[in-house]
Design an enzyme around this catalytic site. Structure first.
Site, mmCIF file in Angstrom:
data_model
loop_
_atom_site.group_PDB
_atom_site.id
_atom_site.type_symbol
_atom_site.label_atom_id
_atom_site.label_comp_id
_atom_site.label_asym_id
_atom_site.label_seq_id
_atom_site.Cartn_x
_atom_site.Cartn_y
_atom_site.Cartn_z
ATOM 1 N N LYS A 1 0.323 4.567 6.712
ATOM 2 C CA LYS A 1 -0.182 5.399 5.576
ATOM 3 C C LYS A 1 0.370 6.642 5.858
ATOM 4 C CE LYS A 1 -2.992 1.854 4.848
ATOM 5 N NZ LYS A 1 -2.877 1.033 3.607
ATOM 6 N N SER B 1 0.682 -1.278 -0.003
ATOM 7 C CA SER B 1 -0.049 -0.082 -0.046
ATOM 8 C C SER B 1 0.912 1.257 -0.095
ATOM 9 C CB SER B 1 -0.944 -0.001 0.914
ATOM 10 O OG SER B 1 -0.096 0.182 2.267
#
Length: 212
Positions: A131, A86
């Site tokens: 993230k 990700s």
């Protein structure tokens, strides 16, 4: 008869003298044995005390090391192995990074847009995800996701997180803005692999624009 008496007296005296010497030797032997016994007991006590002191020092050292390690990894910095695609191409699968935890512990409001953070997953509290902060409180999010457009304002005390690999990332587009309290650390360095050691501190240029 006189000779017999003299002989009897002679042997009686000799036996008494032998008994005296035997008794004295026995006493000396007893004293020597007692002294030796005391020496062995003393040495045993010293060995036990020495062993106990070594064990006590080892326990003290172990306790200090564990406590110091816990404090460092809890409040200052911790190496973390990251898995998943990700955050590609910034962070690859199985990269090891250093996350500083001082900000999360003491200065939670110091986070900025562009910071890469490690957070506790809102969908699984036993799992952590990595993230990038895309928006701060008060920012307006305007995004097209899953063939639909949405627009919302990030509420106070929350951040909007997104993966750098937007096409393969589960982030705030699915679970919404996250409370800052779920952030456990800010990524500052990649330390593995060795050929890609890199400073990952925020290089995002702030602007007055708050519409994303």
């Amino acid at each position: 008869m006189m000779i017999i008496k003299m002989n009897f007296l002679y042997w009686t005296t000799k036996v008494i003298r032998m008994n005296f010497h035997t008794t004295r030797n026995y006493r000396q032997l007893t004293k020597s044995l007692n002294a030796t016994k005391k020496l062995f007991v003393y040495n045993d006590k010293q060995n036990i005390i020495g062993t106990f002191d070594k064990l006590k020092n080892a326990i003290r050292t172990f306790t200090v090391v564990v406590a110091t390690t816990w404090c460092i990894t809890r409040y200052f910095a911790e190496p973390i192995l990251l898995q998943g695609p990700s955050m590609e191409p910034t962070i690859l699968h199985n990269d090891i990074i250093i996350a500083e935890k001082y900000t999360a512990a003491f200065h939670r409001n110091d986070y900025k847009r562009g910071d890469i953070v490690v957070v506790r997953s809102p969908m699984n509290p036993h799992q952590f995800i990595c993230k990038r902060i895309a928006a701060m409180p008060g920012d307006i999010i305007s995004e097209r996701f899953h063939f639909s457009n949405y627009r919302q304002t990030v509420q106070k005390g929350h951040v909007w997180l997104m993966g750098d690999n937007k096409t393969n990332s589960t982030d705030s587009r699915e679970f919404g803005a996250l409370p800052m309290g779920l952030i456990i650390g800010r990524v500052i360095y990649r330390i593995w692999p060795l050929n890609r050691i890199e400073n990952l501190k925020n290089q995002f240029v702030e602007s007055n624009k708050k519409d994303f």
